[in-house]
Design a protein around this motif. Sequence first.
Motif, PDB file in Angstrom:
ATOM      1  N   ILE A 125       0.859  -1.176   0.000  1.00 49.44           N
ATOM      2  CA  ILE A 125       0.000   0.000   0.000  1.00 49.44           C
ATOM      3  C   ILE A 125       0.898   1.229   0.000  1.00 49.44           C
ATOM      4  O   ILE A 125       1.645   1.462   0.956  1.00 49.44           O
ATOM      5  CB  ILE A 125      -0.931   0.007   1.226  1.00 49.44           C
ATOM      6  CG1 ILE A 125      -1.861  -1.220   1.189  1.00 49.44           C
ATOM      7  CG2 ILE A 125      -1.758   1.294   1.271  1.00 49.44           C
ATOM      8  CD1 ILE A 125      -2.624  -1.446   2.480  1.00 49.44           C
ATOM      9  N   ALA A 126       0.873   1.979  -1.091  1.00 44.57           N
ATOM     10  CA  ALA A 126       1.687   3.194  -1.192  1.00 44.57           C
ATOM     11  C   ALA A 126       1.253   4.172  -0.107  1.00 44.57           C
ATOM     12  O   ALA A 126       0.061   4.464   0.035  1.00 44.57           O
ATOM     13  CB  ALA A 126       1.532   3.821  -2.571  1.00 44.57           C
ATOM     14  N   SER A 127       2.206   4.676   0.656  1.00 40.62           N
ATOM     15  CA  SER A 127       1.906   5.494   1.827  1.00 40.62           C
ATOM     16  C   SER A 127       2.537   6.867   1.692  1.00 40.62           C
ATOM     17  O   SER A 127       3.765   7.000   1.696  1.00 40.62           O
ATOM     18  CB  SER A 127       2.412   4.794   3.099  1.00 40.62           C
ATOM     19  OG  SER A 127       1.759   3.547   3.260  1.00 40.62           O
ATOM     20  N   PHE A 128       1.695   7.877   1.567  1.00 39.97           N
ATOM     21  CA  PHE A 128       2.157   9.257   1.432  1.00 39.97           C
ATOM     22  C   PHE A 128       2.060   9.968   2.778  1.00 39.97           C
ATOM     23  O   PHE A 128       1.099   9.768   3.529  1.00 39.97           O
ATOM     24  CB  PHE A 128       1.309  10.010   0.408  1.00 39.97           C
ATOM     25  CG  PHE A 128       1.537   9.582  -1.009  1.00 39.97           C
ATOM     26  CD1 PHE A 128       2.520  10.171  -1.782  1.00 39.97           C
ATOM     27  CD2 PHE A 128       0.770   8.581  -1.566  1.00 39.97           C
ATOM     28  CE1 PHE A 128       2.735   9.769  -3.087  1.00 39.97           C
ATOM     29  CE2 PHE A 128       0.975   8.164  -2.872  1.00 39.97           C
ATOM     30  CZ  PHE A 128       1.969   8.761  -3.644  1.00 39.97           C
ATOM     31  N   LEU A 129       3.039  10.805   3.060  1.00 43.17           N
ATOM     32  CA  LEU A 129       3.037  11.607   4.281  1.00 43.17           C
ATOM     33  C   LEU A 129       2.331  12.927   4.006  1.00 43.17           C
ATOM     34  O   LEU A 129       2.796  13.745   3.219  1.00 43.17           O
ATOM     35  CB  LEU A 129       4.474  11.882   4.748  1.00 43.17           C
ATOM     36  CG  LEU A 129       5.328  10.686   5.159  1.00 43.17           C
ATOM     37  CD1 LEU A 129       6.695  11.161   5.638  1.00 43.17           C
ATOM     38  CD2 LEU A 129       4.642   9.862   6.233  1.00 43.17           C
ATOM     39  N   GLY A 130       1.215  13.125   4.684  1.00 40.70           N
ATOM     40  CA  GLY A 130       0.544  14.398   4.547  1.00 40.70           C
ATOM     41  C   GLY A 130      -0.956  14.226   4.346  1.00 40.70           C
ATOM     42  O   GLY A 130      -1.433  13.122   4.061  1.00 40.70           O
ATOM     43  N   PRO A 131      -1.670  15.306   4.602  1.00 37.31           N
ATOM     44  CA  PRO A 131      -1.118  16.642   4.740  1.00 37.31           C
ATOM     45  C   PRO A 131      -0.578  16.964   6.134  1.00 37.31           C
ATOM     46  O   PRO A 131      -1.004  16.363   7.116  1.00 37.31           O
ATOM     47  CB  PRO A 131      -2.329  17.544   4.464  1.00 37.31           C
ATOM     48  CG  PRO A 131      -3.488  16.734   4.956  1.00 37.31           C
ATOM     49  CD  PRO A 131      -3.138  15.302   4.620  1.00 37.31           C
ATOM     50  N   VAL A 132       0.356  17.915   6.155  1.00 39.63           N
ATOM     51  CA  VAL A 132       0.710  18.587   7.397  1.00 39.63           C
ATOM     52  C   VAL A 132      -0.013  19.924   7.404  1.00 39.63           C
ATOM     53  O   VAL A 132      -0.420  20.439   6.360  1.00 39.63           O
ATOM     54  CB  VAL A 132       2.239  18.814   7.539  1.00 39.63           C
ATOM     55  CG1 VAL A 132       2.991  17.502   7.521  1.00 39.63           C
ATOM     56  CG2 VAL A 132       2.762  19.749   6.458  1.00 39.63           C
ATOM     57  N   SER A 133      -0.183  20.473   8.579  1.00 39.17           N
ATOM     58  CA  SER A 133      -0.887  21.740   8.715  1.00 39.17           C
ATOM     59  C   SER A 133      -0.071  22.889   8.142  1.00 39.17           C
ATOM     60  O   SER A 133       1.145  22.983   8.370  1.00 39.17           O
ATOM     61  CB  SER A 133      -1.180  22.016  10.186  1.00 39.17           C
ATOM     62  OG  SER A 133      -1.689  23.326  10.350  1.00 39.17           O
ATOM     63  N   GLY A 134      -0.748  23.782   7.428  1.00 41.33           N
ATOM     64  CA  GLY A 134      -0.081  24.996   6.954  1.00 41.33           C
ATOM     65  C   GLY A 134       0.420  25.860   8.086  1.00 41.33           C
ATOM     66  O   GLY A 134       1.343  26.663   7.909  1.00 41.33           O
ATOM     67  N   ARG A 135      -0.172  25.695   9.279  1.00 42.40           N
ATOM     68  CA  ARG A 135       0.311  26.465  10.433  1.00 42.40           C
ATOM     69  C   ARG A 135       1.733  26.071  10.804  1.00 42.40           C
ATOM     70  O   ARG A 135       2.472  26.860  11.388  1.00 42.40           O
ATOM     71  CB  ARG A 135      -0.619  26.255  11.626  1.00 42.40           C
ATOM     72  CG  ARG A 135      -2.022  26.800  11.415  1.00 42.40           C
ATOM     73  CD  ARG A 135      -2.790  26.899  12.718  1.00 42.40           C
ATOM     74  NE  ARG A 135      -2.943  25.593  13.354  1.00 42.40           N
ATOM     75  CZ  ARG A 135      -2.965  25.405  14.666  1.00 42.40           C
ATOM     76  NH1 ARG A 135      -2.804  26.439  15.478  1.00 42.40           N
ATOM     77  NH2 ARG A 135      -3.133  24.206  15.168  1.00 42.40           N
ATOM     78  N   ALA A 136       2.128  24.808  10.472  1.00 38.06           N
ATOM     79  CA  ALA A 136       3.481  24.359  10.796  1.00 38.06           C
ATOM     80  C   ALA A 136       4.533  25.014   9.904  1.00 38.06           C
ATOM     81  O   ALA A 136       5.718  25.019  10.242  1.00 38.06           O
ATOM     82  CB  ALA A 136       3.566  22.837  10.666  1.00 38.06           C
ATOM     83  N   VAL A 137       4.098  25.555   8.780  1.00 34.86           N
ATOM     84  CA  VAL A 137       5.032  26.288   7.916  1.00 34.86           C
ATOM     85  C   VAL A 137       5.415  27.606   8.565  1.00 34.86           C
ATOM     86  O   VAL A 137       6.477  28.172   8.269  1.00 34.86           O
ATOM     87  CB  VAL A 137       4.400  26.525   6.526  1.00 34.86           C
ATOM     88  CG1 VAL A 137       5.274  27.391   5.635  1.00 34.86           C
ATOM     89  CG2 VAL A 137       4.113  25.178   5.849  1.00 34.86           C
ATOM     90  N   THR A 138       4.584  28.090   9.477  1.00 31.07           N
ATOM     91  CA  THR A 138       4.764  29.374  10.179  1.00 31.07           C
ATOM     92  C   THR A 138       4.994  30.464   9.137  1.00 31.07           C
ATOM     93  O   THR A 138       4.201  30.634   8.229  1.00 31.07           O
ATOM     94  CB  THR A 138       5.916  29.299  11.213  1.00 31.07           C
ATOM     95  OG1 THR A 138       7.150  29.005  10.545  1.00 31.07           O
ATOM     96  CG2 THR A 138       5.624  28.217  12.247  1.00 31.07           C
ATOM     97  N   ASP A 139       6.084  31.216   9.263  1.00 29.61           N
ATOM     98  CA  ASP A 139       6.393  32.255   8.270  1.00 29.61           C
ATOM     99  C   ASP A 139       7.719  31.958   7.592  1.00 29.61           C
ATOM    100  O   ASP A 139       8.479  32.862   7.263  1.00 29.61           O
ATOM    101  CB  ASP A 139       6.427  33.640   8.931  1.00 29.61           C
ATOM    102  CG  ASP A 139       7.454  33.720  10.063  1.00 29.61           C
ATOM    103  OD1 ASP A 139       8.057  32.670  10.393  1.00 29.61           O
ATOM    104  OD2 ASP A 139       7.646  34.813  10.619  1.00 29.61           O
ATOM    105  N   SER A 140       7.998  30.665   7.374  1.00 17.82           N
ATOM    106  CA  SER A 140       9.304  30.246   6.883  1.00 17.82           C
ATOM    107  C   SER A 140       9.166  29.266   5.729  1.00 17.82           C
ATOM    108  O   SER A 140       8.621  28.166   5.908  1.00 17.82           O
ATOM    109  CB  SER A 140      10.110  29.593   8.018  1.00 17.82           C
ATOM    110  OG  SER A 140      11.256  28.948   7.518  1.00 17.82           O
TER     111      SER A 140
END
Length: 370
Positions: free
Chosen positions: A157-172
């Motif tokens: 079973i192909a396993s993709f990571l995500g989504p992660v929260s856009g809040r974790a991107v912060t301002d970077s």
Amino acid sequence: MADLQEEPHTVGTGTQDPVAPAPTPARPAGALDRAAALLAVHPVADGCNTLVWTLRQSPYLDIETPDTGVDTDIPRLRSGGVGAQFWSLLVPSDAETGAAESSDAETGGDAGGPDRVVSETLEQIDAALALMRRYPDSLRLALGADDMADARNRGRIASFLGPVSGRAVTDSLGALRAFHALGVRVVAPAGAPWARRELTPFGHEVVREANRLAVLLDLAGCAPAVACRLAAASKAPVVVSNTGAASLNPHPGNVTDEVLLALRAASGLAMVTFDTERTGDSLHAVADHVDHVRALVGPEGVGLGAGFGAARARPRPAGLTDASGYPRLIAELLERGWSEADLALLTWGNAQRVLRGVEFTARAAQHRRS
């Protein structure tokens, strides 16, 4: 590790659901047989499963055997014909985007603080990678469309990571690049300061960098106006990983027809959830949402994002109570007149198309940059 000659996994008919509390609707064997045969060749690429968070709360669960405490395990994924899974790395405060965005807008803050969001996201990534290491004969990390096909050919079973929260991107943008280096391939902007009420200038930078990195943007939970702007700003296809049609059920987590038309213009993908509150309490109601999305976006723009992975106490439509239920939905759609070609797009082809589109955009961006 198995070689390419290993026989791909097959799926059951889905006529048995020993752990489902609700009765399974009767269905002619012919439709279920056709559904199982189709899924053996074109398995489900599901856009949303929250099992990673659940396993962090119950680390001793063994998903190689059926467990009544969760709705996802490897036997039921196999029985349901799942060939690819996007493992959500959102934590509950991120997943409940409607309430989170409302609260943040009123307070002007970011619940939990950016440091907490980043650390929780890293814990989620670590737990997801540990899950794949624990079950290497069933789960295989996928970083793109080729990996997705290769996993299927090897019976994984192909396993993709995500989504992660856009809040974790912060301002970077560096944070986005770091998540990409860890294997993350999907980001959900909902709730992020740069995509809360509008797409800010930094939000446009995030979109451009995601396009360059071949990171898929998941618009689930975004306000309709922001979702439309994100779809228009991205040069790569975008997705809504788990949703229903708001015109059939005005739940705040469902997408409006306006967003569906924006997805069509962006060659995007809306993936229909199996959630009683959003899509109704029956398999037939879920099929109605799938039909509506296809009517607006076209057969190339609809997929499945069930949202399994939670405790069994969560209400699910009858017949779709756990990860073994996909064949029953495919059988229902066959009876509604769907062609096998369109069903192959729904289950597998559309996810492949979107991933290849994202990768093509990234190669083009990198070529221009060089």
